[in-house]
Scaffold this motif. Structure first.
Motif: not given
Length: 508
Positions: A363-380
């Motif tokens: 995996s590359a470095e230097g990025r900003i990764v933004i994750l979005t979800t409407n249901k955070p309780d389903r995230l592992d």
């Protein structure tokens, strides 16, 4: 009875006589010209006319061949692939600084389709006149820049291929060749650097959003949006400032050197969660504009496989924002859902595939990764652990304080076009400065009265924005109608809520 009839004939003959005399005169001229015409000269003239097309094709072929050998022997060149991001930078500079000032006379015209039409298919069926987009049509053009003569060539075959894509905006996408007189490529490299600097200046005003093309083969510019200020996204002010400070610190060059000296991976991840319509995508776009970064959009439910996801990440440049939308779709099993209304679109890529592109070995470095979800309780829990998600930002329903700020933003006078801005000289009279202050005080009072009608933590920002769209012409009218709007929204049916959620998701 015969006399009038005879007089009429004579009168008519008298009227026709001049025309007959004119025809006779013309006949005499033609006879004299034909008698003195040399048939051999006429044949020579016809032969010259017939040879002209052949001569033109010969001259054209000679010019092409001469240019080819001149280019090979006396010119240096650099080719930029059509799919490379540098291609768009170069083409944008050429169109702005060269083509538009040349007064080019050849264009390709096509019906312009707005980005929203791809979401609302019914809009394509409406009987309304659409804007016409005119794209410059050229293959090779010469220009002076500095003290050097350059040329730029593009493949018109790839240009016509790009034209078949409705999202194509006429900038980039075709293979470009830059050349100049001489054997050194240094002038071309300097010109390319000028194009990059021009593109960097454009980031001060616009955010480029990239998405995969319709075939899923490469990244293409999806939209070019004016920068949106972060203060137009309404959520907890303390959390907003902490988020901006964290990103600003991460992008500082000293932070990168510190990470590298400690053998730490130079990455940063954020999780934006909350109900639909709270501004998760809008905040991502605003952050990209705030820090002058491009935004690469990845819709997780649309990713076909782990291999496709890996290929997408390999082609993303290091200095950018990657927006991973609806990450909860990876783990939702629709077969186990009892209530179909709660089912979420399922992605074909897996959790391990996502984790691998985020912080795997390659995996590359230097990025900003933004994750979005409407249901955070389903995230592992493996996804949201520190190192992958370094900061969680909740975007909830709007508060009264945020509603007051939104009201002021919607009805504040345009400073740039106001009389005060036009007459901002040192000798401005005192009366000209009092009026805007009175307007500001009145606006503040109306905003406070408006916010008191908004229940705390009940409506999403997009719901309130929908109300403002109906009353943008009058602040007092908005205050007068807000109580009835709140009452209707509080007692609307569940079916209406489902429809509004769908509309908000499309708008975001």
């Amino acid at each position: 009875m015969a006399l009038p009839f005879h007089t009429g004939i004579v009168g008519s003959y008298g009227l026709l006589t001049p025309h007959i005399q004119d025809l006779g005169f013309i006949k005499d001229v033609l006879e004299r010209w034909a008698s003195g015409l040399d048939i051999t000269r006429l044949g020579s003239l016809a032969a010259c006319v017939s040879v002209a097309p052949v001569a033109w094709r010969f001259l054209k072929a000679a010019w092409v061949e001469s240019f080819h050998w001149t280019r090979r022997l006396f010119m240096a060149s650099v080719t930029v692939p059509g799919r490379d991001p540098l291609n768009r930078n170069v083409m944008s500079w050429v169109l702005t600084n060269i083509v538009q000032h040349r007064g080019i006379r050849s264009f390709t015209a096509r019906t312009q389709v707005q980005a929203g039409d791809f979401v609302d298919r019914a809009a394509l069926l409406k009987k309304k006149r659409r804007e016409v987009q005119y794209l410059p049509h050229f293959d090779t053009t010469f220009f002076w820049h500095g003290c050097c003569l350059y040329f730029v060539s593009r493949s018109l075959d790839s240009f016509h291929t790009s034209m078949n894509d409705p999202t194509y905006d006429g900038i980039g996408g075709e293979e470009l060749t830059l050349g100049c007189l001489g054997w050194s490529t240094e002038p071309i490299k300097k010109l390319i650097q000028t194009c990059q600097e021009y593109a960097d200046r454009q980031t001060e005003f616009f955010v480029i959003i990239y998405a995969r093309d319709k075939y899923g083969m490469s990244w293409q510019p999806k939209a070019r949006k004016p920068i949106r200020r972060v203060d137009t996204v309404h959520f907890d002010e303390g959390l907003k400032q902490a988020l901006l400070a964290d990103i600003r610190k991460y992008l500082d060059p000293s932070t990168k050197r510190l990470y590298q000296s400690r053998s730490m991976p130079y990455r940063r991840g954020y999780l934006f969660f909350g109900p639909p319509g709270t501004g998760k995508s809008s905040l991502s776009t605003a952050i990209a504009g705030e820090f002058g970064l491009d935004l690469y959009e990845v819709k997780i439910p649309c990713v076909a496989s782990d291999q496709d996801l890996e290929q997408m990440f390999q082609e993303i440049p290091p200095q950018c924002i990657v927006l991973l939308e609806d990450v909860d779709a990876i783990w939702t099993d629709r077969d186990s859902e009892k209530d179909e209304s709660q089912a979420t679109a399922k992605s074909s890529c897996t959790l391990s595939g996502l984790l691998n592109v985020l912080d795997g070995v390659g995996s590359a470095e230097g990025r900003i990764v933004i994750l979005t979800t409407n249901k955070p309780d389903r995230l592992d829990s493996a996804l949201v652990r520190p190192g992958r998600v370094d900061m969680k930002v909740m975007l909830g329903n709007i508060s009264r304080k945020s509603a007051e700020q939104m009201f002021i933003r919607m009805f504040a006078p345009d400073i740039e076009s106001s009389p005060l801005a036009a007459n901002s000289h040192s000798d401005a009279t005192e009366s000209s400065t009092k009026h805007p202050l009175l307007e500001a005080e009145t606006l503040q009072e109306l905003a406070l009265e408006f916010s008191l009608q908004i229940p705390e933590d009940t409506f999403t920002p997009s719901q309130l924005q929908g109300f403002f769209q109906l009353h943008l012409n009058s602040a007092t009218e908005a205050v007068a109608n807000i109580s009835s709007w709140v009452e209707r929204e509080l007692y609307r049916s569940p079916l209406d809520d489902d429809i509004s959620v769908v509309s908000e998701e499309r708008a975001s």
